[in-house]
Design an enzyme around this catalytic site. Structure first.
Site, PDB file in Angstrom:
ATOM      1  N   MET A  54     -11.066 -19.263  -8.715  1.00 14.14           N
ATOM      2  CA  MET A  54      -9.343 -19.199  -8.240  1.00 14.14           C
ATOM      3  C   MET A  54      -8.813 -18.390  -9.256  1.00 14.14           C
ATOM      4  O   MET A  54      -8.695 -18.790 -10.480  1.00 14.14           O
ATOM      5  CB  MET A  54      -8.969 -20.668  -8.368  1.00 14.14           C
ATOM      6  CG  MET A  54      -9.818 -21.613  -7.176  1.00 14.14           C
ATOM      7  SD  MET A  54      -9.022 -23.266  -7.256  1.00 14.14           S
ATOM      8  CE  MET A  54      -9.843 -23.770  -8.785  1.00 14.14           C
ATOM      9  N   GLY A  82      -5.364 -20.701 -12.859  1.00 16.07           N
ATOM     10  CA  GLY A  82      -6.656 -20.079 -12.897  1.00 16.07           C
ATOM     11  C   GLY A  82      -7.763 -20.599 -13.277  1.00 16.07           C
ATOM     12  O   GLY A  82      -7.812 -21.409 -14.371  1.00 16.07           O
ATOM     13  N   SER A  83      -8.893 -20.799 -12.589  1.00 22.72           N
ATOM     14  CA  SER A  83      -9.993 -21.840 -12.929  1.00 22.72           C
ATOM     15  C   SER A  83     -11.219 -21.598 -11.904  1.00 22.72           C
ATOM     16  O   SER A  83     -11.167 -20.500 -11.170  1.00 22.72           O
ATOM     17  CB  SER A  83      -9.444 -23.117 -12.750  1.00 22.72           C
ATOM     18  OG  SER A  83      -8.697 -23.386 -11.673  1.00 22.72           O
ATOM     19  N   ARG A  84     -12.036 -22.530 -11.945  1.00 20.51           N
ATOM     20  CA  ARG A  84     -13.198 -22.613 -11.044  1.00 20.51           C
ATOM     21  C   ARG A  84     -13.488 -23.693 -10.643  1.00 20.51           C
ATOM     22  O   ARG A  84     -13.242 -24.867 -11.266  1.00 20.51           O
ATOM     23  CB  ARG A  84     -14.446 -21.727 -11.788  1.00 20.51           C
ATOM     24  CG  ARG A  84     -15.759 -21.781 -11.085  1.00 20.51           C
ATOM     25  CD  ARG A  84     -16.572 -21.209 -12.304  1.00 20.51           C
ATOM     26  NE  ARG A  84     -18.017 -21.272 -12.086  1.00 20.51           N
ATOM     27  CZ  ARG A  84     -18.840 -20.314 -12.278  1.00 20.51           C
ATOM     28  NH1 ARG A  84     -18.708 -19.429 -13.346  1.00 20.51           N
ATOM     29  NH2 ARG A  84     -20.320 -20.432 -12.251  1.00 20.51           N
TER      30      ARG A  84
END
Length: 226
Positions: free
Chosen positions: A94, A182-184
């Site tokens: 993301m 912002g990440s996963r």
């Protein structure tokens, strides 16, 4: 009938209000350029914390996408941290422009919630999986099929929000948390799952079917959960 709600994640309101208040103060002081910057920042933060309604996949046994973003991994792996078994893994990255609200992939019961502190490498890198801060939910479907969904912090993301608790009964598509800036999200599924996405595809939380997980037959029924 569903209750109407504002299309905004609750966790975003403190940030939005703070930015808006700072903008008003700057404007009142007559500082036009800083006030304009504050207005743009307020708009971005409001956009970041948006939480739009989504229409769940109609297909039965669909694995509901847990996050907006791009698929960066589809692979069969030996998972020795969450399911402790061979599993199919789907990773979704993301960026800061994606919706960051996370949703439950499959109806079931939360067995365990594991929050592990760590570093903040870029979430699209392989080392992020091993070293970054994460929150992992291990769940079991009504047919006793176990899976895990893991929120992983990124380079900018410094706060994982997970509302689920051990013992909770959750529904496919239900909101359970978010990751800020912002990440996963990694998803570990049984080998019996039929994956329907490929690396590089853009997906939407609560709307895209990542694949399908049918009820086990007598031939492929998993062992009872202790």
């Amino acid at each position: 009938m569903q209750k109407p709600q504002l299309p905004m994640a609750l966790e975003g309101y403190p940030f939005i209000l703070f930015c808006a208040f700072a903008t008003l103060v700057l404007a009142a002081l007559g500082w036009a350029i800083p006030a304009l910057a504050g207005l743009l920042l307020t708009g971005f933060v409001t956009y970041f914390f948006r939480d739009p309604a989504r229409v769940l996949p109609e297909q039965r046994d669909a694995i509901v996408c847990p996050a907006d973003g791009k698929v960066i991994v589809v692979a069969e792996v030996d998972d020795d941290r969450f399911l402790h078994a061979r599993a199919q893994k789907i990773s979704i990255f993301m960026n800061v422009f994606n919706v960051h609200v996370n949703r439950v992939p499959l109806t079931g019961t939360v067995e365990r919630v594991t929050l592990s502190p760590g570093k903040f490498y870029s979430a699209d890198k392989d080392k992020a999986v091993l070293h970054n801060e994460f929150c992992a939910l291990t769940l079991a479907t009504p047919h006793r099929q176990r899976y895990a969904v893991v929120q992983i912090a990124g380079l900018i993301a410094r706060r994982i929000v997970c509302r689920a608790e051990a013992g909770d009964r959750v529904l496919a598509g239900e909101r359970f948390g978010l990751i800020r800036f912002g990440s996963r999200v990694d998803l570990y599924l049984p080998l019996t799952a039929r994956i329907a996405v490929k690396v590089g595809e853009k997906v939407r939380a609560g709307e895209t079917a990542l694949g399908f997980l049918s009820a086990p037959t007598e031939d492929n029924r998993e062992e009872p959960i202790a």
